[in-house]
Design an enzyme around this catalytic site. Structure first.
Site, mmCIF file in Angstrom:
data_model
loop_
_atom_site.group_PDB
_atom_site.id
_atom_site.type_symbol
_atom_site.label_atom_id
_atom_site.label_comp_id
_atom_site.label_asym_id
_atom_site.label_seq_id
_atom_site.Cartn_x
_atom_site.Cartn_y
_atom_site.Cartn_z
ATOM 1 N N GLY A 173 23.116 21.326 -6.562
ATOM 2 C CA GLY A 173 24.546 21.211 -6.602
ATOM 3 C C GLY A 173 25.265 20.355 -5.664
ATOM 4 N N ARG A 174 24.486 19.961 -4.521
ATOM 5 C CA ARG A 174 25.165 19.307 -3.479
ATOM 6 C C ARG A 174 24.058 18.288 -2.939
ATOM 7 N NH1 ARG A 174 24.727 22.007 1.589
ATOM 8 N NH2 ARG A 174 24.137 24.044 1.406
ATOM 9 N N SER B 149 9.797 15.384 3.623
ATOM 10 C CA SER B 149 10.395 14.843 4.788
ATOM 11 C C SER B 149 9.617 14.177 5.815
ATOM 12 C CB SER B 149 11.194 15.899 5.463
ATOM 13 O OG SER B 149 11.690 15.297 6.594
ATOM 14 N N TYR C 284 10.496 23.807 10.206
ATOM 15 C CA TYR C 284 10.813 22.773 9.046
ATOM 16 C C TYR C 284 9.665 21.718 8.791
ATOM 17 C CZ TYR C 284 13.775 19.237 6.608
ATOM 18 O OH TYR C 284 14.316 18.472 5.761
ATOM 19 N N LYS D 215 7.503 21.041 5.615
ATOM 20 C CA LYS D 215 7.379 19.807 4.928
ATOM 21 C C LYS D 215 5.969 19.357 4.717
ATOM 22 C CE LYS D 215 11.705 19.647 3.670
ATOM 23 N NZ LYS D 215 12.072 19.673 2.308
HETATM 24 P P1 NAP Z 1 21.851 20.019 1.860
HETATM 25 O O1 NAP Z 1 23.232 19.076 1.845
HETATM 26 O O2 NAP Z 1 22.001 21.098 2.938
HETATM 27 O O3 NAP Z 1 21.712 20.879 0.498
HETATM 28 C C1 NAP Z 1 20.626 21.769 0.393
HETATM 29 C C2 NAP Z 1 20.449 22.301 -1.095
HETATM 30 O O4 NAP Z 1 19.581 23.368 -1.203
HETATM 31 C C3 NAP Z 1 21.720 23.149 -1.382
HETATM 32 O O5 NAP Z 1 22.036 22.417 -3.050
HETATM 33 C C4 NAP Z 1 21.278 24.390 -1.479
HETATM 34 O O6 NAP Z 1 21.958 25.343 -2.512
HETATM 35 C C5 NAP Z 1 19.939 23.964 -1.783
HETATM 36 N N1 NAP Z 1 19.172 25.479 -1.334
HETATM 37 C C6 NAP Z 1 18.989 25.954 -0.250
HETATM 38 N N2 NAP Z 1 18.453 27.355 -0.264
HETATM 39 C C7 NAP Z 1 18.372 27.515 -1.457
HETATM 40 C C8 NAP Z 1 17.396 28.804 -2.349
HETATM 41 N N3 NAP Z 1 17.131 29.599 -1.590
HETATM 42 N N4 NAP Z 1 17.644 28.554 -3.556
HETATM 43 C C9 NAP Z 1 17.940 27.237 -4.294
HETATM 44 N N5 NAP Z 1 18.775 26.374 -3.729
HETATM 45 C C10 NAP Z 1 18.587 26.375 -2.357
HETATM 46 O O7 NAP Z 1 20.625 19.332 2.011
HETATM 47 P P2 NAP Z 1 20.225 17.879 1.614
HETATM 48 O O8 NAP Z 1 20.169 16.835 2.860
HETATM 49 O O9 NAP Z 1 20.733 17.498 0.318
HETATM 50 O O10 NAP Z 1 18.651 18.122 1.436
HETATM 51 C C11 NAP Z 1 17.818 18.246 0.251
HETATM 52 C C12 NAP Z 1 16.365 18.383 0.223
HETATM 53 O O11 NAP Z 1 16.059 17.025 1.103
HETATM 54 C C13 NAP Z 1 15.847 19.446 1.292
HETATM 55 O O12 NAP Z 1 14.797 19.880 0.742
HETATM 56 C C14 NAP Z 1 15.727 18.879 2.752
HETATM 57 O O13 NAP Z 1 14.769 19.428 3.324
HETATM 58 C C15 NAP Z 1 15.270 17.309 2.369
HETATM 59 N N6 NAP Z 1 15.472 16.373 3.141
HETATM 60 C C16 NAP Z 1 16.704 16.126 3.650
HETATM 61 C C17 NAP Z 1 16.813 14.855 4.588
HETATM 62 C C18 NAP Z 1 18.556 14.720 5.171
HETATM 63 O O14 NAP Z 1 18.235 13.706 5.978
HETATM 64 N N7 NAP Z 1 19.365 14.963 4.536
HETATM 65 C C19 NAP Z 1 15.815 14.394 4.993
HETATM 66 C C20 NAP Z 1 14.485 14.501 4.506
HETATM 67 C C21 NAP Z 1 14.407 15.642 3.419
HETATM 68 P P3 NAP Z 1 23.295 26.215 -2.348
HETATM 69 O O15 NAP Z 1 24.090 25.420 -1.310
HETATM 70 O O16 NAP Z 1 23.729 26.488 -3.681
HETATM 71 O O17 NAP Z 1 22.648 27.499 -1.507
#
Ligand code: NAP
Length: 250
Positions: free
Chosen positions: A16-17, A144, A157, A161
Site C-alpha cells: 500500500g505504501r 536490508s 530488525y 533481516k
Molecule cells: P513503510 O513505508 O513503513 O511501509 C511498511 C509496509 O509494511 C506498509 O505497507 C505496511 O502496511 C506493511 N506492513 C507492516 N506490517 C504488516 C503486516 N503485519 N502485514 C502486512 N503488511 C504489513 O516501510 P518501507 O520503507 O516501504 O519498507 C518496506 C520494506 O523494505 C520493509 O520490509 C523494510 O524493512 C524494507 N527496507 C526498507 C528500507 C528503507 O530505507 N525504507 C531499507 C531497507 C529495507 P500497513 O501500513 O497497511 O500496515
C-alpha cells in the site's frame, strides 16, 4: 531490455505504501496483475490501486496480517479463485521497533521477528503449492543492509533481516527443481515513512557511509524487483542483491 510481465499474477505484501507501493506500480506497469496486500493502511492501499489503474494496469486490494497464517492462506485462496495462478510473491511487509539492546523489550523483539521473518515464512509457504503445480514462480524477499551490517538500536530488525537471507537460500535450494527461484533484495536507505523519522544528525552520519551520497527512491528498489520477477532473471536464485548506493561491497 524491456521487461514484459503480461499474463503474470503478483502478490506484494505491504504494497500500500513505501517500497511496496513502488513495487506494485512497477510490476503492474510491466503488465502483471497485482494484488496489493495491506494490514492497517486501507486508504494508502486504495491510492496505490487507483494509481496502478490510472496508469492502465490491473490491481486488487487484499487485507491480511502477513504473520497470521489463517489470514494469509485465506488471501491466497481468494487470489487463486480469482486469477487461477500466482507467479510472483514479493515479501515486502516490514516494521521497526528500535531500542538499544540492553533496553529492548521482549515485545519489541518479538513484534519485529513476527512480522519481518515469520511473515516471510507464512507467505512463502502459502504460495509454494500453487507455484510447484505451475512449475514456475518467483519469490523476492525484501531484506536490508542492516541484516548484513548490523545497526545500533536495531538488534531485532537486523536479526530478522539476516534471517531472511538464510530463509531465501533454503527456499531457493528446496524449490529449484520446481522451477521456482527465490532471491533477496537488500536495500540501503530509501526515502519512505520508515526513514522519515530519522533526525538530521543521524541522516548525515548515514550519508557519510553511502558512496553515492544519497538515499534512494522506492522506484530504484522496484526496478530490481521487476527484473528478478522477469524471464530475464531465470538463472538467478538464492542471491542477495543490494540496492544501497555502495554501502555494502563484498
Ligand atoms: P513503510 O513505508 O513503513 O511501509 C511498511 C509496509 O509494511 C506498509 O505497507 C505496511 O502496511 C506493511 N506492513 C507492516 N506490517 C504488516 C503486516 N503485519 N502485514 C502486512 N503488511 C504489513 O516501510 P518501507 O520503507 O516501504 O519498507 C518496506 C520494506 O523494505 C520493509 O520490509 C523494510 O524493512 C524494507 N527496507 C526498507 C528500507 C528503507 O530505507 N525504507 C531499507 C531497507 C529495507 P500497513 O501500513 O497497511 O500496515
Amino acid at each position: 531490455m524491456k521487461l514484459d510481465l503480461s499474463g503474470r499474477v503478483a502478490l506484494v505484501t505491504g504494497g500500500g505504501r513505501g517500497i511496496g507501493r513502488a513495487v506494485a506500480l512497477a510490476l503492474a506497469t510491466a503488465g502483471a496483475s497485482v494484488t496489493v496486500n495491506f494490514h492497517t493502511s486501507a486508504t494508502a492501499a486504495e491510492e496505490t490501486v487507483a494509481a496502478v489503474r490510472a496508469a492502465g494496469g490491473t490491481a486488487h486490494l487484499a487485507q491480511a496480517d502477513v504473520a497470521d497464517a489463517q489470514q494469509v492462506d485465506a488471501l491466497v485462496r481468494e487470489l487463486l479463485a480469482n486469477h487461477k495462478r500466482l507467479d510472483i510473491l514479493v515479501n515486502n511487509a516490514g516494521i521497526t521497533r528500535d531500542a538499544l539492546l540492553m533496553r529492548m523489550k521482549d515485545e519489541e523483539f518479538d513484534q519485529v521477528l513476527h512480522t519481518n521473518l515469520r511473515g516471510v515464512f507464512v507467505c512463502t509457504r502459502a504460495v509454494l503449492r500453487q507455484m510447484s503445480k505451475q512449475r514456475s514462480g518467483r519469490i523476492i524477499n525484501i531484506a536490508s543492509v542492516i541484516g548484513q551490517l548490523g545497526n545500533v538500536g536495531q538488534a531485532n530488525y537486523a536479526a530478522a533481516k539476516a534471517g531472511i537471507l538464510g530463509f531465501t537460500k533454503t527456499t531457493a535450494r528446496e524449490m529449484a527443481s520446481r522451477g521456482i527461484t527465490a532471491n533477496a533484495v537488500a536495500p540501503g536507505f530509501i526515502e519512505t515513512e520508515m526513514t522519515a523519522t530519522l533526525g538530521e544528525e543521524t541522516r548525515q552520519t548515514i550519508l557519510a557511509r553511502i558512496p553515492l551520497a544519497r538515499f534512494a527512491q522506492p522506484a530504484e528498489v522496484a526496478n530490481l524487483v521487476c527484473f528478478l520477477a522477469s524471464d530475464a532473471a531465470a538463472y538467478i536464485t538464492g542471491q542477495t542483491i543490494n540496492v544501497d548506493g555502495g554501502m555494502v561491497m563484498e
